[in-house]
Write an enzyme that holds these catalytic residues in place. Sequence first.
Site, PDB file in Angstrom:
ATOM      1  N   ASP A   1      31.159  23.007  -2.442  1.00 31.77           N
ATOM      2  CA  ASP A   1      31.740  23.580  -1.064  1.00 31.77           C
ATOM      3  C   ASP A   1      33.187  23.925  -1.661  1.00 31.77           C
ATOM      4  OD1 ASP A   1      33.379  24.407   0.958  1.00 31.77           O
ATOM      5  OD2 ASP A   1      32.306  23.034   2.350  1.00 31.77           O
TER       6      ASP A   1
ATOM      7  N   SER B   1      33.750  28.615   1.788  1.00 29.38           N
ATOM      8  CA  SER B   1      32.988  28.215   2.949  1.00 29.38           C
ATOM      9  C   SER B   1      31.894  28.529   3.837  1.00 29.38           C
ATOM     10  CB  SER B   1      32.650  26.362   3.483  1.00 29.38           C
ATOM     11  OG  SER B   1      32.258  26.096   4.267  1.00 29.38           O
TER      12      SER B   1
END
Length: 278
Positions: free
Chosen positions: A156, A43
């Site tokens: 993510d 991320s």
Amino acid sequence: MNANAKTVSLVLGSGGARGYAHIGAIEELLAQGYDIRSVAGASMGALVGGIYAAGKLDDYRDWARGLQKFDVLRLLDWTFRGGLIKGDRIIGRLKDLIGEVAIENLPIPYTAVAVDILAQREMWFTRGPLFDAIRASIAIPTVFRPHHYEGRVLVDGGLLNPVPITPTLRDLTDCTIAVDLNAAPDDDDSTPMPDVNTDPGLLETFARSLDAVQATLTRFKLAAQPPDLVVSIPRNAGAFYEFHRAPELIELGRTRTRAALARWRGHVISVEGAPEVS
């Protein structure tokens, strides 16, 4: 562990805007003479790590420090298909800053972790376009539209691996240092809580839920594969969406890294210098 260890495998965790702390952490490591030989991130950790590996961290830091709330809002391209935000505008701005680059051409090994939601497993980017890797790894479900890449639907990396140590296990470095953005709040936590009779609102509910899940996953990952040093950034330092707070979060990363290194070096020297007990 040798107290003079200098080559580092750096692991940068997920945590939204708290990821600005990664900038301060990197700058402090470099200031203290550490040689970062590889980076793995999920991320925001993948974003900052990739930009650092591309040699453009200073440019990104200077740009991020100038962002105000209105500037952040202008970067959001709203949609209601697959998420609230397309993400194209943000990635386009980063490409303007950094330029197009292939991961395999970076001067140090780099791994970005994403999640293939169809196969329900992690995907590691170690080659290919850097910004495909970053775009996939930052795609927080329901917030960013998933990233389609080579027939995969990617979201993510923090969804399954918020602190990706595994990609660094084969590195021939002196130590592995992880920056955890989901650490327990400080004892003096003054984060305002909603009144018990008042719902916190959709965004705040999602932010706190995301923090709770990632904090739990992070504890498991760090226990299973402990690095040599963990730099802990408390999860109450900022919400994942507060991208207008770069200056203070960068400084937090710097001070936390400085303190963690001091404690670590003191412990290592103490252990190695202890007298033998007969």
